[in-house]
Design a protein around this motif. Structure first.
Motif, PDB file in Angstrom:
ATOM      1  N   THR A   1      38.148  44.849  37.851  1.00  0.00           N
ATOM      2  CA  THR A   1      38.563  44.882  36.443  1.00  0.00           C
ATOM      3  C   THR A   1      40.050  45.094  36.254  1.00  0.00           C
ATOM      4  O   THR A   1      40.582  44.804  35.185  1.00  0.00           O
ATOM      5  CB  THR A   1      37.803  45.991  35.707  1.00  0.00           C
TER       6      THR A   1
ATOM      7  N   ARG B   1      33.060  27.438  35.155  1.00  0.00           N
ATOM      8  CA  ARG B   1      34.513  27.572  35.316  1.00  0.00           C
ATOM      9  C   ARG B   1      35.028  26.952  36.605  1.00  0.00           C
ATOM     10  O   ARG B   1      36.131  27.253  37.038  1.00  0.00           O
ATOM     11  CB  ARG B   1      34.895  29.060  35.289  1.00  0.00           C
TER      12      ARG B   1
ATOM     13  N   CYS C   1      40.807  34.063  42.753  1.00  0.00           N
ATOM     14  CA  CYS C   1      39.974  33.939  41.568  1.00  0.00           C
ATOM     15  C   CYS C   1      40.641  32.985  40.583  1.00  0.00           C
ATOM     16  O   CYS C   1      41.796  32.590  40.778  1.00  0.00           O
ATOM     17  CB  CYS C   1      39.742  35.310  40.932  1.00  0.00           C
TER      18      CYS C   1
ATOM     19  N   ASP D   1      42.969  32.658  34.916  1.00  0.00           N
ATOM     20  CA  ASP D   1      42.850  33.599  33.803  1.00  0.00           C
ATOM     21  C   ASP D   1      42.360  34.957  34.296  1.00  0.00           C
ATOM     22  O   ASP D   1      42.786  36.006  33.794  1.00  0.00           O
ATOM     23  CB  ASP D   1      41.929  33.043  32.717  1.00  0.00           C
ATOM     24  N   THR D   2      41.487  34.955  35.299  1.00  0.00           N
ATOM     25  CA  THR D   2      41.016  36.221  35.872  1.00  0.00           C
ATOM     26  C   THR D   2      42.158  36.943  36.577  1.00  0.00           C
ATOM     27  O   THR D   2      42.317  38.170  36.438  1.00  0.00           O
ATOM     28  CB  THR D   2      39.867  35.977  36.859  1.00  0.00           C
TER      29      THR D   2
ATOM     30  N   ASP E   1      44.372  38.496  33.974  1.00  0.00           N
ATOM     31  CA  ASP E   1      43.765  39.667  33.341  1.00  0.00           C
ATOM     32  C   ASP E   1      43.757  40.868  34.278  1.00  0.00           C
ATOM     33  O   ASP E   1      43.962  42.009  33.840  1.00  0.00           O
ATOM     34  CB  ASP E   1      42.338  39.342  32.899  1.00  0.00           C
ATOM     35  N   LEU E   2      43.524  40.648  35.563  1.00  0.00           N
ATOM     36  CA  LEU E   2      43.534  41.753  36.515  1.00  0.00           C
ATOM     37  C   LEU E   2      44.907  42.393  36.606  1.00  0.00           C
ATOM     38  O   LEU E   2      45.034  43.625  36.702  1.00  0.00           O
ATOM     39  CB  LEU E   2      43.095  41.272  37.899  1.00  0.00           C
TER      40      LEU E   2
END
Length: 496
Positions: free
Chosen positions: A261, A446, A289, A292-293, A296-297
């Motif tokens: 997260t 995705r 990943c 976008d991941t 965000d991380l």
């Protein structure tokens, strides 16, 4: 003490990165949000007719097929070399000889021209090209070699801009659009040419012509793109399985169903927070990943924010890490819905569309963007289908994919009937519902990314910024390019 490396993401890029760092002497832990590892290289099992006395829980009574990627390009030899190194060489299989693929458009169904890349023909006046384009379209494409290299090749130009300007509308609509839609799940009008095919982009600059670049890159090959591939038997899932097994045997740790997260950096190294509240520490971090991941991380807050501390400071993304997060190009994803049909259809014994077909956008009466006649393309799939469905007179496996940019996916409730109808139109044979032995619907939300204009320049800028933070690595198809071969080659020469 050896360095600690944490890899977030257990797809092919993550497994390769974990293997590479392990070989460098690092202690490596890999986190995967799902289960199992492998990402878009996955298996699906389809049970045979219960009337044969078997159950779906009996592996011997099931047909194992590729649920995502089904093959890899052999052009560079990189994947074949990896497969051999993993001890899988005896499982390598080639497509059935003598078959080619098809392109379907408003102009009809035609053999995919041999010696082409991205649908761009290397010999515009060849008979198969003339059949697909018509004489006028073929002549227009032949004139491309007379144009200056600069025509249509501005930085950030889309596939549609480059191809229409240099080769004409017929090549774009009847040859390139089916490939871009079927292989890249993208719209030629929004897909950046340099990102879709860095080889062709560089080849245009070097040779002054796309046609010349294709001929140089393809050499003497005259086969269609769908035949310049290999896969593994019983399925391509053997590749990530072997990588995972090798990694574990050498002391690596794989943790599945663990969702990261937040990723923060301080003077001691990287900390990755998980959805369960756990914090993992490492000297090096690999984010394998989606873009976008990864963004965000790097920008998420990992815990309670102290009073007077900004969100950026709390997230630990000051300095280079903040710039890295901001520089990650957010390429949109295109959801894809696959339908696997197992048919008892003697009319397909002649393989009427060869290995399969790519469908141009807007083709009347067909929603699918691509069809693979898997039991025609791969002899081992045909044998497996016969073993799994012994009561069928002539079992065949057909796979159709749906989902174009800005297009709503077909309703799952009726998609099998739609797939049957589309398959009949593409293959040119009746396929009544009573011929259906089994089916399976698979969604990929995705997996496919659509690089927009400016993507290549953004990647170059990101690479430069990453040099300021050597303990962080970003990998995946959004950087390497579409396809297993691109990911394997990128891992062999990793960017910062």
């Amino acid at each position: 003490m050896s360095e600690r490396t944490l890899v977030v993401g257990g797809g092919l890029a993550g497994l390769l990165a974990a293997r590479r760092h392990q070989r460098a002497g690092h202690r490596v832990v890999l986190l995967e949000a799902g289960n199992p590892v492998g990402g878009a290289i996955a298996d699906v099992r389809i049970a045979r007719d219960p009337d044969d006395g078997s159950t779906s829980t009996d592996p011997a009574a099931q047909l194992v097929l590729n649920a995502g990627a089904e093959a890899y390009s052999i052009g560079s030899g990189a994947v074949d070399a990896l497969v051999a190194e993993l001890g899988l060489a005896e499982q390598v299989v080639s497509p059935r000889e003598g078959l080619s693929s098809r392109v379907v458009s408003a102009a009809g169904v035609h053999r995919a021209p041999g010696g082409s890349l991205l649908g761009i023909p290397g010999r515009p006046l060849a008979a198969d090209v003339r059949a697909a384009l018509g004489l006028r379209g073929a002549l227009r494409a032949r004139l491309e070699r007379l144009l200056p290299a600069s025509v249509g090749a501005r930085p950030g130009a889309t596939v549609a801009e480059v191809v229409r300007t240099r080769l004409g509308a017929a090549v774009l609509e009847r040859l390139v659009a089916p490939v871009v839609g079927g292989v890249h799940s993208a719209d030629p009008a929004t897909l950046e040419f340099a990102a879709a095919s860095p080889q062709l982009s560089a080849g245009l600059a070097e040779h002054g012509s796309l046609v010349a670049a294709v001929r140089h890159l393809r050499g003497r090959s005259t086969g269609s793109a769908g035949t310049r591939v290999h896969t593994l038997a019983p399925s391509l899932g053997a590749l990530p399985a072997a990588l995972n097994e090798q990694f574990l045997a050498a002391g690596g740790i794989v943790r599945t169903s663990v969702v990261a997260t937040a990723a923060t950096r301080d003077a001691t190294g990287w900390q990755v927070r998980t959805a369960s509240g756990e914090t993992l520490e490492a000297d090096r971090l690999v984010l394998a990943c989606p873009p976008d991941t990864a963004h965000d991380l790097l920008t998420a807050q990992s815990g309670e924010q102290p009073a007077g501390v900004t969100g950026e400071q709390a997230a630990g993304v000051t300095g280079p890490a903040a710039r890295i997060a901001a520089a990650i190009p957010q390429t949109p994803s295109a959801p894809v819905r696959l339908v696997v049909l197992v048919l008892d259809a003697p009319a397909l014994d002649s393989f009427p569309s060869g290995t399969g077909a790519l469908v141009a956008p807007g083709t009347a009466g067909i929603r699918a963007k691509a069809l693979t006649h898997a039991s025609a393309k791969w002899a081992h799939v045909q044998r497996a289908a016969r073993e799994a469905f012994p009561s069928a007179a002539s079992p065949h496996v057909v796979r159709l994919s749906f989902g174009r940019p800005n297009e709503e996916l077909p309703d799952p409730a009726g998609i099998v009937d739609l797939a049957l109808a589309d398959a009949a139109r593409i293959l040119g044979v009746p396929l009544p519902p009573e011929q259906l032995l089994a089916s399976r619907v698979i969604d990929w939300e995705r997996a496919m990314r659509q690089p927009r204009p400016g993507h290549r320049a953004a990647l170059d800028a990101l690479t430069a910024i990453l040099r300021e933070e050597p303990s962080l690595e970003l990998v995946g198809s959004w950087r390497a390019g579409t396809g297993i071969d691109a990911i394997v080659r990128a891992d062999a020469a990793p960017s910062p």
